[in-house]
Design a protein around this motif. Structure first.
Motif, PDB file in Angstrom:
ATOM      1  N   ASP A 137      -2.897  11.161   6.700  1.00  0.00           N
ATOM      2  CA  ASP A 137      -2.321   9.815   6.660  1.00  0.00           C
ATOM      3  C   ASP A 137      -1.774   9.470   5.281  1.00  0.00           C
ATOM      4  OD1 ASP A 137      -2.916   9.273   9.313  1.00  0.00           O
ATOM      5  OD2 ASP A 137      -4.839   8.319   8.857  1.00  0.00           O
ATOM      6  N   LEU A 138      -2.111  10.280   4.270  1.00  0.00           N
ATOM      7  CA  LEU A 138      -1.702   9.982   2.897  1.00  0.00           C
ATOM      8  C   LEU A 138      -0.301  10.467   2.562  1.00  0.00           C
ATOM      9  CD1 LEU A 138      -5.013  10.908   1.033  1.00  0.00           C
ATOM     10  CD2 LEU A 138      -4.239   8.623   1.683  1.00  0.00           C
ATOM     11  N   VAL A 139       0.313  11.217   3.448  1.00  0.00           N
ATOM     12  CA  VAL A 139       1.650  11.746   3.186  1.00  0.00           C
ATOM     13  C   VAL A 139       2.626  10.592   2.907  1.00  0.00           C
ATOM     14  CG1 VAL A 139       3.610  13.007   4.156  1.00  0.00           C
ATOM     15  CG2 VAL A 139       1.278  13.839   4.532  1.00  0.00           C
ATOM     16  N   GLY A 140       3.304  10.676   1.763  1.00  0.00           N
ATOM     17  CA  GLY A 140       4.256   9.639   1.378  1.00  0.00           C
ATOM     18  C   GLY A 140       3.625   8.386   0.809  1.00  0.00           C
ATOM     19  N   LYS A 141       2.310   8.379   0.649  1.00  0.00           N
ATOM     20  CA  LYS A 141       1.601   7.190   0.164  1.00  0.00           C
ATOM     21  C   LYS A 141       1.298   7.301  -1.334  1.00  0.00           C
ATOM     22  CE  LYS A 141       1.071   5.086   4.191  1.00  0.00           C
ATOM     23  NZ  LYS A 141       1.706   6.036   5.121  1.00  0.00           N
ATOM     24  N   ASP A 166       2.553  15.957   0.876  1.00  0.00           N
ATOM     25  CA  ASP A 166       3.381  15.332  -0.155  1.00  0.00           C
ATOM     26  C   ASP A 166       2.829  13.938  -0.433  1.00  0.00           C
ATOM     27  OD1 ASP A 166       5.313  14.534  -1.906  1.00  0.00           O
ATOM     28  OD2 ASP A 166       6.914  14.346  -0.418  1.00  0.00           O
ATOM     29  N   VAL A 167       2.021  13.844  -1.487  1.00  0.00           N
ATOM     30  CA  VAL A 167       1.350  12.590  -1.821  1.00  0.00           C
ATOM     31  C   VAL A 167       1.764  12.170  -3.226  1.00  0.00           C
ATOM     32  CG1 VAL A 167      -0.895  11.474  -2.157  1.00  0.00           C
ATOM     33  CG2 VAL A 167      -0.621  13.210  -0.370  1.00  0.00           C
ATOM     34  N   ASP A 168       2.029  10.886  -3.413  1.00  0.00           N
ATOM     35  CA  ASP A 168       2.397  10.337  -4.717  1.00  0.00           C
ATOM     36  C   ASP A 168       1.126   9.916  -5.440  1.00  0.00           C
ATOM     37  OD1 ASP A 168       3.655   9.220  -6.882  1.00  0.00           O
ATOM     38  OD2 ASP A 168       4.352   7.428  -5.822  1.00  0.00           O
ATOM     39  N   LEU A 185      -1.103  -2.481  -4.366  1.00  0.00           N
ATOM     40  CA  LEU A 185      -0.283  -1.677  -5.264  1.00  0.00           C
ATOM     41  C   LEU A 185      -0.527  -0.175  -5.070  1.00  0.00           C
ATOM     42  CD1 LEU A 185      -0.692  -3.836  -8.503  1.00  0.00           C
ATOM     43  CD2 LEU A 185       1.196  -3.860  -6.850  1.00  0.00           C
ATOM     44  N   LEU A 186      -1.677   0.164  -4.507  1.00  0.00           N
ATOM     45  CA  LEU A 186      -2.009   1.540  -4.147  1.00  0.00           C
ATOM     46  C   LEU A 186      -2.434   1.558  -2.687  1.00  0.00           C
ATOM     47  CD1 LEU A 186      -4.125   2.747  -7.237  1.00  0.00           C
ATOM     48  CD2 LEU A 186      -1.797   3.434  -6.650  1.00  0.00           C
ATOM     49  N   ASP A 187      -2.169   2.672  -2.024  1.00  0.00           N
ATOM     50  CA  ASP A 187      -2.541   2.796  -0.612  1.00  0.00           C
ATOM     51  C   ASP A 187      -3.947   3.355  -0.423  1.00  0.00           C
ATOM     52  OD1 ASP A 187       0.049   2.016   0.625  1.00  0.00           O
ATOM     53  OD2 ASP A 187       0.769   3.753  -0.500  1.00  0.00           O
ATOM     54  N   ALA A 188      -4.432   4.118  -1.420  1.00  0.00           N
ATOM     55  CA  ALA A 188      -5.754   4.723  -1.307  1.00  0.00           C
ATOM     56  C   ALA A 188      -6.245   5.110  -2.699  1.00  0.00           C
ATOM     57  CB  ALA A 188      -5.715   5.946  -0.399  1.00  0.00           C
ATOM     58  N   PHE A 189      -7.523   5.419  -2.774  1.00  0.00           N
ATOM     59  CA  PHE A 189      -8.163   5.803  -4.028  1.00  0.00           C
ATOM     60  C   PHE A 189      -8.926   7.094  -3.786  1.00  0.00           C
ATOM     61  CE2 PHE A 189     -12.003   5.254  -6.865  1.00  0.00           C
ATOM     62  CZ  PHE A 189     -11.339   5.552  -8.046  1.00  0.00           C
ATOM     63  N   ALA A 190      -8.486   8.188  -4.442  1.00  0.00           N
ATOM     64  CA  ALA A 190      -9.126   9.494  -4.290  1.00  0.00           C
ATOM     65  C   ALA A 190      -9.938   9.778  -5.545  1.00  0.00           C
ATOM     66  CB  ALA A 190      -8.062  10.573  -4.081  1.00  0.00           C
ATOM     67  N   PHE A 191     -11.248   9.970  -5.365  1.00  0.00           N
ATOM     68  CA  PHE A 191     -12.109  10.065  -6.539  1.00  0.00           C
ATOM     69  C   PHE A 191     -13.325  10.915  -6.221  1.00  0.00           C
ATOM     70  CE2 PHE A 191     -14.695   8.271 -10.060  1.00  0.00           C
ATOM     71  CZ  PHE A 191     -13.744   8.311 -11.078  1.00  0.00           C
TER      72      PHE A 191
END
Length: 324
Positions: A137-141, A166-168, A185-191
């Motif tokens: 679901d993160l593609v293009g996000k 392809d993730v920004d 301002l962000l779609d998700a947080f990867a941590f």
């Protein structure tokens, strides 16, 4: 031996012991720093709490510094800018091999391992309102990946590229980026960090979120590509938003120091941490993994002689090639 002689002998022994302890600390730095990461992440909580514990127990003066994370920390220790640093083994290994993007071509041969911390557990968070609940679901996000030079800013883009997504990705402090996610301002947080990540706990206390990770096939692909990565599971009770265990990937963290750090100081630090796990867990729940047997997860960084002495005195054999 009469009572007077006994008293004199005891006093002399106490004075001798005190003198030995003072001599033992004569070459200890008067003040020191430990590199952590951004506020809102586990590193800053763990590192500042660890410094306070050591200061209380050993009468030292160690201050925690906010940094960009492991990649910066290992280079700061190499350069002598920080006395201690919190690192994940992947970036540390690359730095030892001269592959650090911060100091390219410079082998970090002055860095030594002190003790195991905990595994960094990689996971991703998105607001439920975004309807993002899986990696594809993160593609293009737009996805926040923590501070520049941190483990997450390096490895999440690598994982996405490896899997063909392809993730920004954007860099920033953990607390700032969860706030940006709430503001749209962000779609998700990867941590990835020790569990639970305080920034994630804080955002889920205010908003409904999805916490997710890679599929079983994606996990297999990542582990095969990166030997420093292991499989892991996030327990269901880690976050209120979870109702079942979540399979994912992880990487171990260690505290490192300079080879020039006094052996007696490193010995006393390792002794203090390894023999006070209850106090460490009061700093952060992830410290339940700060146990001597977890030294085996380090197969790359030479251990400091002070650490080697404590581990071997307590029955933990350090491989000869890792005796620094």
């Amino acid at each position: 031996m009469n009572k007077i002689t006994l008293a004199i002998t005891a006093t002399a022994f106490a004075f001798s012991s005190a003198s030995m302890a003072a001599d033992n600390q004569s070459d200890w730095p008067s003040s020191m720093t430990v590199g952590t990461a951004s506020q809102g992440g586990t590193y800053y909580i763990y590192g500042s709490g660890w410094a306070n514990l050591i200061n209380q127990k050993l009468d030292t003066n160690i201050g925690a510094e906010i940094t960009g994370g492991p990649m910066q920390n290992v280079s700061m220790v190499q350069m002598g800018e920080h006395d201690f640093g919190l690192v994940t083994l992947g970036p540390a290994r690359e730095a030892l091999e001269g592959k650090s993007p911060i100091m390219p071509g410079i082998e970090h041969d002055n860095v030594r391992a002190v003790f195991p911390m905990y595994p960094t557990i990689f996971h991703i968070t998105a607001l439920q309102s975004s309807e993002i609940s899986s990696v594809d679901d993160l593609v293009g996000k737009r996805v926040g990946v923590g501070p520049a030079g941190g483990t997450n800013s390096v490895y999440f883009p690598r994982f996405f590229d490896l899997l063909g997504y392809d993730v920004d990705t954007l860099e920033g402090g953990a607390g700032d980026q969860t706030g940006q996610m709430q503001d749209g301002l962000l779609d998700a947080f990867a941590f990835g960090a020790g569990l639970p990540v305080s920034a994630v706990s804080q955002v889920e206390a205010q908003s409904a979120v999805n916490v997710f990770s890679y599929s079983e096939a994606e996990i297999d692909t990542i582990v095969e590509a990166y030997p420093e990565i292991s499989t892991a599971v996030i327990p269901a009770d880690t976050y209120n938003s979870m109702d079942e265990d979540l399979p994912t990937v992880s990487m171990w963290n260690f505290v490192v120091t300079s080879a020039d750090m006094p052996e007696s100081l490193v010995y006393e630090i390792v002794k203090t941490v390894m023999e006070n796990n209850d106090a460490m867990q009061q700093i952060h729940r992830s410290a339940e993994e700060t146990l001597p047997e977890n030294y085996i997860h380090n197969t790359q960084i030479p251990f400091h002689p002070g650490a080697v002495r404590w581990f071997e005195e307590n029955g933990y054999d350090i491989p000869e090639e890792l005796e620094g």
